[in-house]
Design a protein around this motif. Sequence first.
Motif: not given
Length: 128
Positions: A17-30
């Motif tokens: 769940a933490v990895q999925e959240y991190t990936d989503d945030v990174e994609k959103g910021i990019d």
Amino acid sequence: MASDIEIDQLVSEITRAVQEYTDDVEKGIDQHLDEVAEKVRQEAETSAPKHTGKYAKGFKVSDQSKGTLKRLVVWNKKHSRRVHLLEFGHAKRGGGRVRAYPHLRPAYEHHAAHLADDIKRIIRNGGR
């Protein structure tokens, strides 16, 4: 109703769940950084001096990211040496000064002013 769950399963689910959240945030910021860089480029292009129009058409966005550091640079590919002369003005050869035509810095300040707040919002919303 209590459910029996192994501690290893709990740890792996939390990690996923933490990895999925991190990936989503990174994609959103990019994605948001790409949009802001494109808006800066477009505004610089429209507000640039248009003596012949060739200078204004030369603005590009370059991705100079290294590792996890994301860096997007808006620059004039064809006339890079002229940008600071037009942006800030310059001295004439026979004396006097040529007036400044601010176009790149105002575009950056207009679109990137709220970038930190936007990134905080993206993090709070899990990448959206």
